[in-house]
Design an enzyme around this catalytic site. Structure first.
Site, short mmCIF file in Angstrom:
data_model
loop_
_atom_site.label_atom_id
_atom_site.label_comp_id
_atom_site.label_asym_id
_atom_site.label_seq_id
_atom_site.Cartn_x
_atom_site.Cartn_y
_atom_site.Cartn_z
N TYR A 6 0.74 -1.25 -0.22
CA TYR A 6 0.14 -0.24 -0.14
C TYR A 6 0.76 1.62 0.18
CZ TYR A 6 -3.18 3.90 1.53
OH TYR A 6 -3.27 5.18 1.57
N ASP B 229 -8.45 -3.50 -1.12
CA ASP B 229 -9.43 -2.68 -1.58
C ASP B 229 -8.96 -1.34 -2.17
OD1 ASP B 229 -9.44 -0.87 0.80
OD2 ASP B 229 -9.14 -1.98 1.33
N LYS C 87 -11.09 -9.45 5.09
CA LYS C 87 -11.60 -7.54 5.56
C LYS C 87 -12.35 -6.99 4.00
CE LYS C 87 -10.89 -3.41 6.11
NZ LYS C 87 -9.69 -1.80 7.05
#
Length: 520
Positions: free
Chosen positions: A268, A303, A375
């Protein structure tokens, strides 16, 4: 050789994991052969250094900077620090840091020969062991509290974000959210903290779209949620963010203050904060070793890829990242129950059969990682500001989570893309989640996908295997540099924090790494 509702070919699944390991292994070797300023600072934090100078710069930063200037990072910082501490006749790391910042300490690159060096090395190991023992005790404390208060009765756990910028405003909001049904409270960080190469000190009251991650803020929120856990009769979990330039330090502080989950994705910071890839992979291995020791569940950030890339065309890159995150996590000592691998409901709702595609992607993740608390992230990219449409879309997201047996469900807000949520928005969003989970929480037991969903899942897995083969041929760092994930190009020789990376020299020594690698 097929199994599960999707009837995945298990040979293909094994091939995918083998290819992910082959792609990840050179990166682990890279992490094992380098250190960073944050790894060294985290080790000294475990050894007990605390506090900050009058300008708010932590003493650990000041100390590591002086050591690096005098003898470099390549041999490790802990040895020079504890030799100087022993030579000085003091036992206080913070006082040593203050003297070093004033220019009154000279550091050696290695331990002294003979008894003086032996005493210094033993003192360093003892100090770091003390820090790890504190983490062990906090983990045991969590386990006792879960036995006392109980876990949430249903899965998925309901995960809700608090973000006012003021820790003293966050606390009552977090407690209210827990009383309204939230099982996990995430205190989102102040904008830009991931790019600070230091961890702020103390309780903070001024943040930007979030609250600074500090040890004192962790302590205050954990104590508040412990009180609420008693009231609601279940253990309420606390989440923060171990990412950015201080990933290892924040991981250590989270372990010391008994946080339960931490955002900790392997890529990330590279993709979305332009942090140097080598810096990130070195830092993430150490931070995950701390999380493993502390019993913390990590949340990964796949995500986010779908906010920049198309959620259908790039679905296989999410699967590839999940497999890489799994490999890196296992190598660092995390177990499957600690892998909150991320994915999201981000397909454009105007796409025909979008809900069926979402089910295919979500069920693929569930079956690839059956023991991981996945998640599940709500829609953001295609929220338009129409709150009625947004609430309906969130309802479909909640239903997809129930149908596919997700482990952690982040509450979607109908006001996404409009305003920072009001308390009333949160109440409505929680009502949406509770209705779906109460009405259909076990619907996954009755859900059997048809040919369309099975076929889509097989296609995504096959595309993931193809991409993993390509990454194996070119190397993961080169693939990241080419924009493979989230269409972000991040070459290994660029990015923030590269100046804080050093190759480990032949005599490199770090007692925390020795203890964590050895499982001591």
């Amino acid at each position: 050789m097929s199994g599960g509702k999707l009837k995945l070919d298990q040979r293909t699944v094994k091939t995918a994991r083998r290819l992910a390991a082959a792609a990840g292994r050179p990166v682990v070797d890279l992490a094992r052969s380098h250190t960073t300023v944050s790894v060294e600072r985290a080790t000294l934090r475990l050894a007990g250094i605390t506090g900050a100078d009058p300008d708010g710069i932590p003493w650990v930063n000041r100390l590591v900077d002086v050591v690096r200037d005098q003898v470099g990072l390549g041999g490790g910082v802990t040895g020079p620090v504890f030799q100087a501490l022993t030579d000085d006749g003091h036992q206080d790391l913070t006082l040593l840091a203050q003297k070093a910042a004033a220019g009154s300490v000279t550091f050696r690159g290695t331990f002294r020969a003979g008894p003086a060096g032996t005493v210094a090395k033993r003192a360093a190991v003892k100090a770091v062991k003390t820090g790890l023992t504190r983490i062990d005790r906090r983990r045991a404390e969590r386990e006792r509290l879960i036995r006392r208060h109980g876990d949430p009765k249903q899965r998925p756990w309901i995960y809700l974000i608090v973000a006012t910028g003021d820790i003293y405003e966050d606390i009552p909001q977090a407690q209210a959210a827990a009383r309204a049904g939230a099982d996990v409270i995430a205190v989102i960080r102040s904008t830009g903290q991931s790019l600070l190469d230091y961890v702020p000190e103390g309780a903070t009251r001024e943040g930007f779209a979030g609250t600074y991650a500090t040890q004192e803020n962790f302590k205050l929120m954990r104590a508040a949620l412990d009180e609420t856990s008693k009231q609601v009769g279940r253990y309420v979990r606390l989440t923060n963010y171990a990412s950015g330039l201080c990933m290892p330090e924040i991981a250590a502080l989270a372990g010391l203050e008994r946080l339960d989950m931490m955002l900790n994705d392997s890529m990330y910071g590279i993709l979305f904060r332009d942090i140097n890839p080598i810096r990130t992979f070195v830092d993430q291995r150490f931070s995950r070793q701390i999380h493993a020791r502390a019993g913390i569940i990590i949340n990964t950030g796949e995500d986010n890829y779908l906010t920049t890339a198309d959620a259908v065309d790039a679905a296989h890159t999410v699967t590839v990242s999940q497999l890489l995150n799994e490999y890196f996590a296992h190598e660092a000592g995390l177990q499957d129950w600690q892998l909150g691998l991320g994915h999201a409901f981000e397909i454009n709702p105007e796409v025909p059969e979008s809900f069926r595609l979402e089910l295919a992607h979500a069920l693929l993740a569930r079956e690839l990682f059956p023991d991981a608390p996945l998640k599940w992230m709500p829609p953001t990219k295609h929220m338009t500001g129409d709150v009625f449409r947004g609430n309906l879309l969130d309802g479909f997201f909640n239903l997809a989570g129930a149908l596919t047996g997700q482990g952690i469900l982040l509450v979607g807000m109908m006001t996404e893309a409009v305003v920072t949520p009001w308390l009333s928005d949160r109440d409505i969003a929680l009502q949406n989640v509770r209705y779906v989970l109460n009405a259909a929480g076990n619907l996954h037991e009755d859900f059997t996908p048809g040919a369309f969903i099975r076929g889509r899942a097989h296609t995504v897995l096959d595309e993931a295997v193809t991409l993993l083969r390509q990454i194996g041929e070119q190397g993961l760092l080169a693939a990241i540099g080419a924009g493979t994930f989230g269409i972000m190009r991040r070459p290994a020789d660029r990015g923030k924090g590269l100046d804080g990376v050093a190759v480990r020299e032949a005599g490199y020594w770090n007692p925390a790494i020795d203890l964590l690698d050895g499982g001591v």
